[in-house]
Scaffold this motif. Structure first.
Motif, mmCIF file in Angstrom:
data_model
loop_
_atom_site.group_PDB
_atom_site.id
_atom_site.type_symbol
_atom_site.label_atom_id
_atom_site.label_comp_id
_atom_site.label_asym_id
_atom_site.label_seq_id
_atom_site.Cartn_x
_atom_site.Cartn_y
_atom_site.Cartn_z
ATOM 1 N N VAL A 229 0.845 -1.210 0.000
ATOM 2 C CA VAL A 229 0.000 0.000 0.000
ATOM 3 C C VAL A 229 0.871 1.248 0.000
ATOM 4 O O VAL A 229 0.649 2.188 -0.770
ATOM 5 C CB VAL A 229 -0.944 -0.009 1.231
ATOM 6 C CG1 VAL A 229 -1.598 1.346 1.426
ATOM 7 C CG2 VAL A 229 -2.020 -1.064 1.046
ATOM 8 N N LEU A 230 1.914 1.221 0.841
ATOM 9 C CA LEU A 230 2.825 2.381 0.910
ATOM 10 C C LEU A 230 3.502 2.603 -0.431
ATOM 11 O O LEU A 230 3.650 3.728 -0.900
ATOM 12 C CB LEU A 230 3.861 2.165 2.009
ATOM 13 C CG LEU A 230 3.358 2.355 3.439
ATOM 14 C CD1 LEU A 230 4.457 2.034 4.425
ATOM 15 C CD2 LEU A 230 2.875 3.774 3.669
ATOM 16 N N LEU B 7 1.016 3.932 -2.891
ATOM 17 C CA LEU B 7 0.727 5.320 -2.563
ATOM 18 C C LEU B 7 1.869 6.220 -3.021
ATOM 19 O O LEU B 7 1.646 7.276 -3.620
ATOM 20 C CB LEU B 7 0.525 5.457 -1.049
ATOM 21 C CG LEU B 7 0.238 6.869 -0.581
ATOM 22 C CD1 LEU B 7 -1.179 7.259 -0.945
ATOM 23 C CD2 LEU B 7 0.441 6.994 0.908
ATOM 24 N N PHE C 23 1.758 6.442 -6.735
ATOM 25 C CA PHE C 23 0.634 7.278 -7.169
ATOM 26 C C PHE C 23 0.983 8.754 -6.952
ATOM 27 O O PHE C 23 0.799 9.585 -7.840
ATOM 28 C CB PHE C 23 -0.605 6.890 -6.373
ATOM 29 C CG PHE C 23 -1.775 7.772 -6.647
ATOM 30 C CD1 PHE C 23 -2.458 7.686 -7.860
ATOM 31 C CD2 PHE C 23 -2.193 8.706 -5.717
ATOM 32 C CE1 PHE C 23 -3.532 8.509 -8.123
ATOM 33 C CE2 PHE C 23 -3.271 9.542 -5.983
ATOM 34 C CZ PHE C 23 -3.935 9.445 -7.195
ATOM 35 N N SER C 24 1.516 9.045 -5.744
ATOM 36 C CA SER C 24 1.875 10.436 -5.441
ATOM 37 C C SER C 24 2.938 10.917 -6.406
ATOM 38 O O SER C 24 2.888 12.055 -6.887
ATOM 39 C CB SER C 24 2.409 10.558 -4.018
ATOM 40 O OG SER C 24 1.515 10.020 -3.134
ATOM 41 N N ALA D 135 6.229 12.181 -3.090
ATOM 42 C CA ALA D 135 5.932 10.767 -2.808
ATOM 43 C C ALA D 135 6.374 10.431 -1.394
ATOM 44 O O ALA D 135 5.622 9.823 -0.615
ATOM 45 C CB ALA D 135 6.652 9.878 -3.818
ATOM 46 N N SER E 128 4.078 12.090 1.052
ATOM 47 C CA SER E 128 2.753 11.452 1.163
ATOM 48 C C SER E 128 2.873 10.128 1.899
ATOM 49 O O SER E 128 2.020 9.791 2.725
ATOM 50 C CB SER E 128 2.121 11.268 -0.211
ATOM 51 O OG SER E 128 2.924 10.408 -0.975
ATOM 52 N N VAL E 129 3.988 9.373 1.612
ATOM 53 C CA VAL E 129 4.178 8.099 2.326
ATOM 54 C C VAL E 129 4.350 8.383 3.820
ATOM 55 O O VAL E 129 3.747 7.722 4.670
ATOM 56 C CB VAL E 129 5.392 7.335 1.759
ATOM 57 C CG1 VAL E 129 5.784 6.200 2.681
ATOM 58 C CG2 VAL E 129 5.059 6.793 0.386
ATOM 59 N N PHE F 108 1.083 9.408 5.228
ATOM 60 C CA PHE F 108 0.223 8.237 5.407
ATOM 61 C C PHE F 108 0.702 7.417 6.608
ATOM 62 O O PHE F 108 -0.106 6.924 7.402
ATOM 63 C CB PHE F 108 0.246 7.393 4.129
ATOM 64 C CG PHE F 108 -0.653 6.186 4.204
ATOM 65 C CD1 PHE F 108 -2.028 6.331 4.151
ATOM 66 C CD2 PHE F 108 -0.130 4.913 4.357
ATOM 67 C CE1 PHE F 108 -2.854 5.230 4.227
ATOM 68 C CE2 PHE F 108 -0.947 3.807 4.441
ATOM 69 C CZ PHE F 108 -2.321 3.967 4.371
#
Ligand code: ADP
Length: 638
Positions: free
Chosen positions: A27-28, A31, A34-35, A321, A324-325, A328
């Motif tokens: 998931v990380l 993510l 994606f970021s 990225a 965002s990681v 998150f």
């Protein structure tokens, strides 16, 4: 009690944990990806906007630079000197050339810089603004230039080219010159050449790589300058040679290929410059990705291309990225923390409830136990009360018994006491009678003497009666400090007459005040009276009558008063049964067999004891053990 609910699983089993971790990592990763992509997308969009803006500026700069001389050929076309020159046959042209040159020079000076010249229909320069310079274009054959071919056929033309005389690149505007007198036939071509120095200067000042490419994909102007005359794609030599001859004064083209495809670059395209490409321009490097954006220049066949280095976008995307990681991760940690807190709070709540239940249970048990204990205490109290009552009864019985024993002793002693009292009484009677007689005779001196003796005898009797009264008094046991020697003396006093009568030798090895015991004086005396009486009884038939007293300290710390006699001693049976109630060897009426039993009970009440054994020289020996007076927590001796 209920089992605690703390057995709920607080951690996942190992394989689930590993799976959870793997899912989290994926998931990380997704993510982050994606970021990265999103940030890259917007970064490229921003870069495209910036590049588009740059293209606008460049395009307007080029347009103004290139087209500001576009109208000059029209002015040339209308000049009569030019027309005259072009109408003249070839051999007469020299005559008219000077006027035309002067006109062109003036026009050129007035407009500031461009070269203006006129070609005849064969492509030869017949008049030129630079006629005064030695390297002027006069006579030069420019028929090979594409603009000439178009213009001579009646079509105005414009394009970039390098002239073969000065090898100088420029932008050429060519206009056919028509002669109205010859049916508007094309009689020559008026050309103005714009130098591109200013444009070049501005071009090289570009921060990002930028190109101007012509319709043949040949780079006309570039920053970095090494890329000039390069081609976008590798091209055939023959074609390049031809273009080079026609447009670039034979300058070799395509030695360098940028190796990029700019189809679709109008909307921006990502290109990777080949590794070998380097530029003077700082930051231009091969093997890097650039965003290439191109724009067609209106009115020309040129395209401008700008390259934007995508590295900052990549760095920014990577930063976004990572952020965002991290965000998150923080969010996840926050959620986990909140969950953990909730779980802890729940655990605390459960523990509290558990504790409360345990407390209630404990309280209930305590209440039960307290009730049990209260019952037990009440029972005990009842029992204690009963025991106390029994003890009181026992003590009263004991006191009665002691008293009875005393009275029994007194009874046994009655004969002796009577004798003891009747003697002085008889003497008093005789002395009193004598005193009356002496008084009658008037012999007061003798009367007085007699009365003094009477007084002495009465005092003696009073002493005996006093001792008896003290002995016979019924009193509760009260402990005090008692001088053992005094107690022995008190007991002996009661037997004084008998001892003398029976010729008993008393060894009294006791210093007064040396041995102080903690007991009841009256009762100790009763014990001693009992022991002395028994000793005298045992010695009645003996030739030697000796009664001895001595005190020592026992190993237990108690005082040991030994009373030994020279009587007949104990038989074996008597020794084992001495302290049995009602054991006696005496004749009925002489003994009850209670004296020793009561004596031992009295002594044990004090915390002492009574022991019996044979005396060293025959006879009996009793040891009276008494608690010593310590003086710390006991009263002082009275
Ligand atoms: P009692 O004197 O009324 O017999 P005691 O309890 O005083 O009762 O004595 C019990 C018995 O112990 C006596 O009958 C006697 O046989 C024996 N006894 C006590 N004192 C002596 C002594 N000094 N010598 C020998 N025997 C003794």
């Amino acid at each position: 009690m209920n089992r605690p609910k703390a057995l709920l699983p607080t951690t996942l089993p190992q394989p689930h944990r590993a799976l959870g971790l793997a899912v989290l990592l994926v998931v990380l990763l997704l993510l982050g990806l994606f970021s990265y992509r999103l940030s890259e997308h917007f970064g490229i969009e921003r870069m495209r906007d910036a590049a588009s803006h740059q293209l606008d500026i460049l395009a307007s700069a080029i347009d103004s630079e290139v087209t500001r001389h576009a109208s000059i050929p029209s002015a040339v076309e209308l000049n009569p000197d030019i027309l005259t020159l072009l109408r003249a046959p070839a051999e007469e042209q020299d005559v008219h050339q000077a006027a035309a040159n002067h006109f062109l020079q003036k026009l050129n000076d007035h407009l500031g810089g461009p070269a203006i010249f006129v070609l005849d229909t064969s492509g030869r320069v017949v008049a030129s603004s630079d006629w005064i310079f030695s390297d002027n274009l006069l006579g030069a054959d420019l028929s090979y230039m594409p603009f000439f071919r178009n213009a001579v056929q009646g079509t105005p033309a414009r394009h970039y080219a390098v002239d073969s005389v000065r090898q100088e690149p420029g932008y050429y505007f060519a206009l056919p010159v028509r002669d109205e007198k010859q049916d508007w036939r094309v009689i020559g071509v008026a050309v103005v050449k714009s130098g591109l120095h200013e444009l070049e200067r501005r071009w090289l000042a570009q921060e990002a790589p930028a190109l101007i490419v012509d319709s043949n994909d040949v780079v006309l102007l570039a920053s970095p300058p090494e890329w000039r005359y390069a081609t976008l794609q590798p091209k055939e030599h023959a074609a390049l040679d031809q273009i080079g001859r026609q447009q670039f004064a034979g300058h070799p083209l395509g030695e360098l290929s940028l190796d990029i495809d700019l189809s679709g670059a109008g909307d921006g395209v990502l290109v990777r410059l080949p590794k070998h490409l380097r530029g003077d321009l700082q930051g231009v490097k091969g093997e890097r990705q650039y965003l290439a954006l191109s724009r067609n220049l209106p009115g020309t066949a040129w395209r401008i291309v700008v390259f934007s280095d995508l590295r900052p976008v990549g760095v920014q995307a990577a930063t976004h990225a990572a952020l965002s990681v991290a965000a998150f991760g923080c969010l996840l940690l926050g959620v986990l923390y909140a969950r953990q807190r909730r779980r802890l709070a729940r655990g605390r709540e459960e523990a509290r409830a558990l504790l409360e239940r345990a407390n209630q249970e404990l309280e209930r048990k305590v209440e039960e136990r307290t009730a049990d204990l209260s019952d037990a205490v009440a029972g005990l109290q009842r029992e204690v009360g009963e025991r106390q009552r029994a003890e009181q009864i026992l003590r009263a019985a004991q006191d009665e018994l002691v008293q009875a024993a005393k009275l029994a002793v007194l009874g046994q002693m009655a004969t002796g006491i009577t004798h003891e009292l009747s003697q002085p009484l008889g003497a008093i009677r005789a002395l009193a009678a004598n005193a009356v007689e002496f008084m009658r005779r008037g012999d007061m001196a003798t009367t007085e003497k007699n009365m003094a003796i009477v007084e002495q005898l009465i005092e003696q009797m009073g002493n005996i009666i006093g001792q008896l009264k003290t002995f016979a008094r019924k009193s509760p046991a009260v402990n005090s400090a008692v001088d053992v020697a005094q107690a022995v003396d008190g007991a002996l006093f009661l037997f004084d007459a008998r001892l003398r009568r029976e010729g008993v030798t008393v060894d009294r090895n006791l210093a007064s005040g040396a041995w102080i015991a903690w007991c009841d004086r009256n009762r100790l005396q009763q014990v001693l009276v009992n022991l002395i009486g028994n000793a005298l009884d045992a010695m009645q038939g003996e030739a030697v009558r000796r009664l001895s007293f001595s005190v020592d300290r026992a190993s237990s710390g108690q005082l040991a008063l030994a009373v030994a006699d020279s009587g007949f001693g104990f038989t074996e049976e008597a020794l084992t049964r001495l302290f049995e109630p009602f054991f006696t060897t005496k004749q009925p009426g002489e003994g009850l067999g209670l004296g020793l039993t009561i004596s031992r009970d009295i002594l044990r009440d004090f915390g002492g004891d009574l022991l019996a054994g044979p005396a060293p020289g025959g006879g009996a020996r009793f040891v009276v053990l008494l608690p010593p007076f310590t003086g710390e927590d006991q009263e002082k001796p009275s």
